[in-house]
Scaffold this active site. Structure first.
Site, short mmCIF file in Angstrom:
data_model
loop_
_atom_site.label_atom_id
_atom_site.label_comp_id
_atom_site.label_asym_id
_atom_site.label_seq_id
_atom_site.Cartn_x
_atom_site.Cartn_y
_atom_site.Cartn_z
CE LYS A 49 95.15 -6.73 68.99
NZ LYS A 49 96.54 -6.72 69.47
CD GLN A 93 99.66 -8.46 68.67
OE1 GLN A 93 98.85 -7.59 68.34
NE2 GLN A 93 99.43 -9.29 69.67
CG ASP A 116 98.22 -1.48 72.89
OD1 ASP A 116 97.01 -1.72 73.03
OD2 ASP A 116 98.99 -2.22 72.24
#
Ligand code: NAD
Length: 282
Positions: A49, A93, A116
């Site tokens: 990422k 994460q 997210d």
């Protein structure tokens, strides 16, 4: 003839478009990733990422905290990132170590930096059909891919397998908003095969290799495989691709389907959050 939904190709195009857009910005959007512990799969995801962000021309920072970090320690970092005017997007994460309360950590992220879309503010707005600051990346990527191939969901029967907050629930909401009739299955569902055989669209996010074989798929169904399963035979989805392929109208491969779309949507969300924040004094 069955069409393979080429998520990698579309993701590459989106990344190049973002790169061109980033060139025109005076200041770089910045993505911060908090990674607790040293889970090897997570490490690979986090690094890829970050590399993708840098390739586009975004700033990116990985904050790697030790496995035995306390909740307070992780929260302190989130509060600092919330306050940091140079940081536009914050990602924690997952999974977090078992002693950490995931909900408490995710809820601490400032909603307009929640790349997210997992805070209750953004998730709640998505569920209500209102515009959130960010839509969770995997479901957003699924819808983008369907749209790119002009796959109509209106009035279609859609089966979503899995009810996680990351994939199953939000993709069910998005498909409902696009007028699909959605059934959301979970591991207690008794008649998965019957439900699957009624479905024009199947989205599988169960994490079970070969869960869906040709016996589950009606002629011309659209098959979206979200599963990523590390097996002795390599990386597999939830769909038995070889057997299902001839019955499907459209099907995603694993790898090369939803995975790259997820990363592309993370980058798109980062730019979107930057644009939301750029004129906002806080
Ligand atoms: P999860 O473990 O949180 O959820 C799995 C869901 O599947 C649960 O709701 C469970 O009830 C359901 N389920 C399991 N077995 C089932 C069965 N036999 N019938 C019906 N439902 C069943 O997982 P998750 O985080 O949602 O991820 C699911 C899969 O998708 C995993 O393989 C994960 O690696 C993958 N994933 C891929 C991407 C990507 O970018 N491609 C992104 C996120 C997750």
């Amino acid at each position: 003839m069955t069409v393979i939904l080429d998520g990698r190709k579309l993701a590459d195009k989106i990344i190049e478009d973002l790169k061109a857009a980033a060139l025109k910005l005076i200041k770089k959007p910045k993505l911060a990733v908090i990674f607790v512990g040293n889970n090897p799969a997570s490490q690979i995801y986090v690094e890829s990422k970050s590399k993708k962000a840098q390739y586009i021309g975004f700033d990116s920072v990985i904050i790697n905290l030790p496995e035995n970090s306390t909740e307070d320690n992780i929260l302190e970092h989130i509060y600092m990132l919330n306050e940091d005017k140079d940081v536009n997007a914050i990602l924690v994460q997952l999974p977090l170590p078992p002693h950490i309360n995931k909900q408490k950590i995710l809820e601490a992220i400032e909603p307009f930096k929640d790349v997210d879309g997992f805070t209750s503010y953004n998730f709640g707005r998505l569920s209500l059909g209102y515009k959130p600051y960010a839509i969770p990346c995997t479901p957003k990527g699924i819808i983008k891919l369907l749209d790119f191939y002009n796959i109509d969901t209106d009035g279609k029967n859609a089966l979503v397998i899995g009810r996680s907050n990351i994939v199953g629930k939000p993709v069910s909401s998005l498909l409902q908003q696009r007028n699909a009739t959605v059934i959301n299955a979970n591991s207690h569902t008794k008649n998965l095969k019957d439900l699957a055989l009624m479905s024009d669209i199947i989205v599988s996010a169960a994490g079970k290799p070969n869960l869906i074989t040709k016996e589950f798929v009606k002629h011309n169904a659209v098959i979206i495989d979200v599963g990523i399963n590390r097996t002795s035979g390599g990386l597999k989805g939830d769909i038995d691709f070889e057997s299902v392929y001839p019955s499907a109208s459209y099907i995603t491969p694993v790898p090369g389907g939803i995975g790259p779309m997820t990363v592309a949507m993370l980058m798109e969300n980062t730019l979107d959050l930057y644009n939301i924040q750029k004129d906002y004094i806080y």
